[in-house]
Design a protein around this motif. Sequence first.
Motif, mmCIF file in Angstrom:
data_model
loop_
_atom_site.group_PDB
_atom_site.id
_atom_site.type_symbol
_atom_site.label_atom_id
_atom_site.label_comp_id
_atom_site.label_asym_id
_atom_site.label_seq_id
_atom_site.Cartn_x
_atom_site.Cartn_y
_atom_site.Cartn_z
ATOM 1 N N ALA A 177 -6.054 7.243 10.871
ATOM 2 C CA ALA A 177 -7.224 6.582 11.171
ATOM 3 C C ALA A 177 -8.527 7.364 11.087
ATOM 4 O O ALA A 177 -9.488 6.934 10.737
ATOM 5 N N ALA A 178 -8.357 8.575 11.499
ATOM 6 C CA ALA A 178 -9.539 9.313 11.401
ATOM 7 C C ALA A 178 -10.223 9.576 9.985
ATOM 8 O O ALA A 178 -11.521 9.217 9.967
ATOM 9 N N PRO A 179 -9.492 9.946 8.963
ATOM 10 C CA PRO A 179 -10.081 9.959 7.741
ATOM 11 C C PRO A 179 -10.460 8.815 7.084
ATOM 12 O O PRO A 179 -11.464 8.622 6.282
ATOM 13 N N GLU A 180 -9.678 7.778 7.325
ATOM 14 C CA GLU A 180 -9.828 6.439 6.712
ATOM 15 C C GLU A 180 -11.188 5.772 7.196
ATOM 16 O O GLU A 180 -12.077 5.232 6.649
ATOM 17 N N ALA A 181 -11.205 6.016 8.648
ATOM 18 C CA ALA A 181 -12.390 5.101 9.133
ATOM 19 C C ALA A 181 -13.844 5.925 8.781
ATOM 20 O O ALA A 181 -14.715 5.281 8.333
ATOM 21 N N ALA A 182 -13.783 7.274 8.614
ATOM 22 C CA ALA A 182 -14.770 8.068 8.051
ATOM 23 C C ALA A 182 -15.305 8.068 6.678
ATOM 24 O O ALA A 182 -16.481 7.676 6.408
ATOM 25 N N ASN A 183 -13.954 7.656 5.921
ATOM 26 C CA ASN A 183 -14.754 7.610 4.396
ATOM 27 C C ASN A 183 -15.255 6.175 4.145
ATOM 28 O O ASN A 183 -16.029 5.810 3.205
ATOM 29 N N ASN A 184 -14.690 5.236 4.796
ATOM 30 C CA ASN A 184 -15.251 3.830 4.714
ATOM 31 C C ASN A 184 -16.369 3.707 5.541
ATOM 32 O O ASN A 184 -17.175 2.870 4.906
ATOM 33 N N ALA A 185 -16.836 4.426 6.513
ATOM 34 C CA ALA A 185 -18.185 4.127 6.966
ATOM 35 C C ALA A 185 -19.156 4.777 6.287
ATOM 36 O O ALA A 185 -20.443 4.380 6.641
ATOM 37 N N VAL A 186 -18.909 5.401 5.296
ATOM 38 C CA VAL A 186 -19.815 6.142 4.303
ATOM 39 C C VAL A 186 -20.578 5.012 3.533
ATOM 40 O O VAL A 186 -21.875 5.047 3.169
ATOM 41 N N ASN A 187 -19.831 3.753 3.176
ATOM 42 C CA ASN A 187 -20.192 2.905 2.144
ATOM 43 C C ASN A 187 -21.613 2.106 2.536
ATOM 44 O O ASN A 187 -22.408 1.990 1.496
ATOM 45 N N GLY A 188 -21.818 1.653 3.862
ATOM 46 C CA GLY A 188 -22.967 0.946 4.050
ATOM 47 C C GLY A 188 -24.136 1.839 3.917
ATOM 48 O O GLY A 188 -25.249 1.605 3.167
ATOM 49 N N PRO A 189 -24.429 2.922 4.820
ATOM 50 C CA PRO A 189 -25.399 3.676 4.508
ATOM 51 C C PRO A 189 -25.950 4.194 3.121
ATOM 52 O O PRO A 189 -27.025 4.533 3.094
ATOM 53 N N GLY A 246 -11.479 -0.007 -3.864
ATOM 54 C CA GLY A 246 -11.106 1.243 -4.376
ATOM 55 C C GLY A 246 -10.815 2.461 -3.268
ATOM 56 O O GLY A 246 -9.849 2.962 -3.250
ATOM 57 N N ILE A 247 -11.826 2.262 -2.412
ATOM 58 C CA ILE A 247 -11.905 3.513 -1.174
ATOM 59 C C ILE A 247 -10.648 3.306 -0.377
ATOM 60 O O ILE A 247 -9.917 4.263 -0.150
ATOM 61 N N TYR A 248 -10.301 1.882 0.083
ATOM 62 C CA TYR A 248 -9.408 1.661 0.986
ATOM 63 C C TYR A 248 -7.848 1.909 -0.026
ATOM 64 O O TYR A 248 -7.037 2.465 0.600
ATOM 65 N N GLY A 249 -7.946 1.336 -1.326
ATOM 66 C CA GLY A 249 -6.609 1.444 -1.901
ATOM 67 C C GLY A 249 -6.299 2.954 -2.053
ATOM 68 O O GLY A 249 -4.965 3.090 -2.379
ATOM 69 N N GLY A 250 -6.853 3.937 -2.136
ATOM 70 C CA GLY A 250 -6.659 5.158 -2.296
ATOM 71 C C GLY A 250 -5.632 5.896 -1.236
ATOM 72 O O GLY A 250 -5.040 6.589 -1.377
ATOM 73 N N SER A 251 -5.584 5.102 0.061
ATOM 74 C CA SER A 251 -4.812 5.412 0.953
ATOM 75 C C SER A 251 -3.299 5.141 0.852
ATOM 76 O O SER A 251 -2.482 5.793 1.329
ATOM 77 N N ILE A 252 -3.058 4.179 -0.054
ATOM 78 C CA ILE A 252 -1.799 3.564 -0.111
ATOM 79 C C ILE A 252 -0.899 4.522 -0.608
ATOM 80 O O ILE A 252 0.373 5.081 -0.030
ATOM 81 N N PRO A 253 -1.092 5.126 -2.158
ATOM 82 C CA PRO A 253 -0.381 6.345 -2.543
ATOM 83 C C PRO A 253 -0.545 7.603 -1.798
ATOM 84 O O PRO A 253 0.424 8.263 -1.544
ATOM 85 N N ALA A 254 -1.628 7.852 -0.942
ATOM 86 C CA ALA A 254 -1.571 8.911 -0.152
ATOM 87 C C ALA A 254 -0.487 9.108 0.926
ATOM 88 O O ALA A 254 -0.087 10.085 1.409
ATOM 89 N N ILE A 255 -0.471 7.812 1.329
ATOM 90 C CA ILE A 255 0.676 7.576 2.684
ATOM 91 C C ILE A 255 1.910 7.631 2.079
ATOM 92 O O ILE A 255 2.977 8.154 2.389
ATOM 93 N N LEU A 256 2.248 6.895 0.891
ATOM 94 C CA LEU A 256 3.705 6.620 0.505
ATOM 95 C C LEU A 256 4.332 7.418 -0.403
ATOM 96 O O LEU A 256 5.430 7.967 -0.233
ATOM 97 N N ILE A 257 3.526 8.358 -1.218
ATOM 98 C CA ILE A 257 3.991 9.188 -1.975
ATOM 99 C C ILE A 257 3.229 10.857 -1.917
ATOM 100 O O ILE A 257 3.400 11.607 -2.459
ATOM 101 N N GLY A 258 2.286 10.684 -1.020
ATOM 102 C CA GLY A 258 1.576 11.921 -0.735
ATOM 103 C C GLY A 258 0.657 12.517 -1.886
ATOM 104 O O GLY A 258 0.128 13.576 -1.862
ATOM 105 N N VAL A 259 0.266 11.569 -2.719
ATOM 106 C CA VAL A 259 -0.702 11.606 -3.705
ATOM 107 C C VAL A 259 -2.056 10.901 -3.727
ATOM 108 O O VAL A 259 -1.888 9.696 -3.660
ATOM 109 N N PRO A 260 -3.020 11.399 -3.493
ATOM 110 C CA PRO A 260 -4.368 10.602 -2.929
ATOM 111 C C PRO A 260 -4.725 9.699 -4.143
ATOM 112 O O PRO A 260 -4.777 10.251 -5.374
ATOM 113 N N GLY A 261 -5.048 8.643 -4.050
ATOM 114 C CA GLY A 261 -5.442 7.414 -5.137
ATOM 115 C C GLY A 261 -6.920 7.886 -5.458
ATOM 116 O O GLY A 261 -7.171 7.702 -6.713
ATOM 117 N N THR A 262 -7.613 8.242 -4.558
ATOM 118 C CA THR A 262 -9.077 8.807 -4.810
ATOM 119 C C THR A 262 -9.193 10.138 -3.766
ATOM 120 O O THR A 262 -8.532 10.294 -3.120
#
Length: 496
Positions: free
Chosen positions: A298-310, A69-85
């Motif tokens: 790259a910057a926001p997507e690496a940062a928001n997914n790096a939250v998942n583990g800790p 879900g966290i990754y999937g939100g990037s798809i509409p954010a890129i394609l139509i400018g509407v964040p999925g999450t």
Amino acid sequence: MWAELFSGLEMVLRPDTVAMTAAGLLLGIAVGSLPGFTTVMAMAVLLPISFFLDPLVGIPFLIGVYKGGIYGGSIPAILIGVPGTGASVATTYDGPALARKGKSKKALEMALYASVFGDTASSLLTILMIGPIALVAMRIGPPELAVVLAAAMAIIAVTASGPARKGILMLGLGCFVALVGQDPVHGVNRFTFDLFALQAGIDLLPLIIGLFAIPEILLAVEGKPKATPVARPEGESLTMAELRASGRTILRSTAIGAGIGAIPGVGQVVAAFMGYAAARRAARDPSTFGHGDLDGVAAPEAANNAVNGPTMVPLLTLGIPGDNVTAILLGAFVAQGLRPGPQLFATDAATIYALLFSMVIACILLLVLGRLTIPLFAKVVAIPRAYMVPLTLVFAVAGTYVYRSNPMDLVVLMGFGLFGYAARKMAFDVTPMVMGFLLIGPFEYAVSQTLSLSRGDLVGYVVAERPVTLILLALIAAGLAFIALRRRGPRTPVQT
């Protein structure tokens, strides 16, 4: 430690675990690709599925939903400018600009690779750091645990979106709801108002689905339908040279996200914005940001997914969820008969390591599945809400009823659903309410044990035998005072 670590790896390398993790990833990416449908809602609706599975299958399934879900939100954010999450809001700064330039395929692949790297690195870091932290946690007795749990609830309340008084009120409501039913210490009914249906207490599942899923459904019904443009990946694939050029940005954002993930109540949204801001400050030409810079994806997507583990560290070592996603995971643990905390780590560390390794497996699967399914999920973006809302409602109601086959659970579901909808309308964050519901039980038990050990002299017992408790109290008081000072002045609520 090493024996449990290798035992955990052996436990999780089984076909059913891998298959359900992959299924969770696909469902998570699908939900993330739908604007307006959040990862939290997906996890709440799919939570009952995990109850009927082995813990080493059901919980990795939810972890897959989370990561997908966290990754999937990037798809509409890129394609139509509407964040999925909410975690993908910062991706809308440069993602759509790249799409307008005919480079949407590069942007989608950059989002995938940055997400996988950030998530994998933070998950491996979590595996390495959780053992030493757990050794410290196992030395915590009832007085220290009571202080830590009280501090966790206070921090979550005052750091929630909106004014602190709203967070404190929601925390109090959650504690009150959790106290309905039988007193576990004395066995007497409390706050049941002589209603037989309330003697067993309020169940976690209808509360979570009601607060997180039903409001999203109602808000989707309330919103006016909008025409969604047909979107598809265009242009050339991302080259290795382009990926290497963004390597420093990805590493920096991974470090930022991992650090934020260990702090309860902060989350992916803050990490994404901080990662984006740091990348822009470090860029040779900051003016390219906002106009289609690959580092801006790259910057926001690496940062928001790096939250998942800790975020799993306080959950697994102390039983304290750091956000609403880990609160749902805690519900899954409890339903499986596993209570995260020092005791679980002392008796079944191999299971904890197995679940942490499942996060790494999920990252590997995300790389493979994401690469294969980008064209498919690009089409999911255009699915009308009119088709998805009824299906989501059916899953929410069916999942709530099937777990215990208790009609009262449906009443509780709708009650909390309407309450959650009203709370959203009035800008109340429901996360402190869920945290209070989950943590007040262990807090009450720790306080009861402390009072029993003190034999009527609580102050003398703490001063003479548990001085660490006083140190914790002083540190927590200083931390809360610092947070209170930082929060002075108006603050705009952030939807996560």
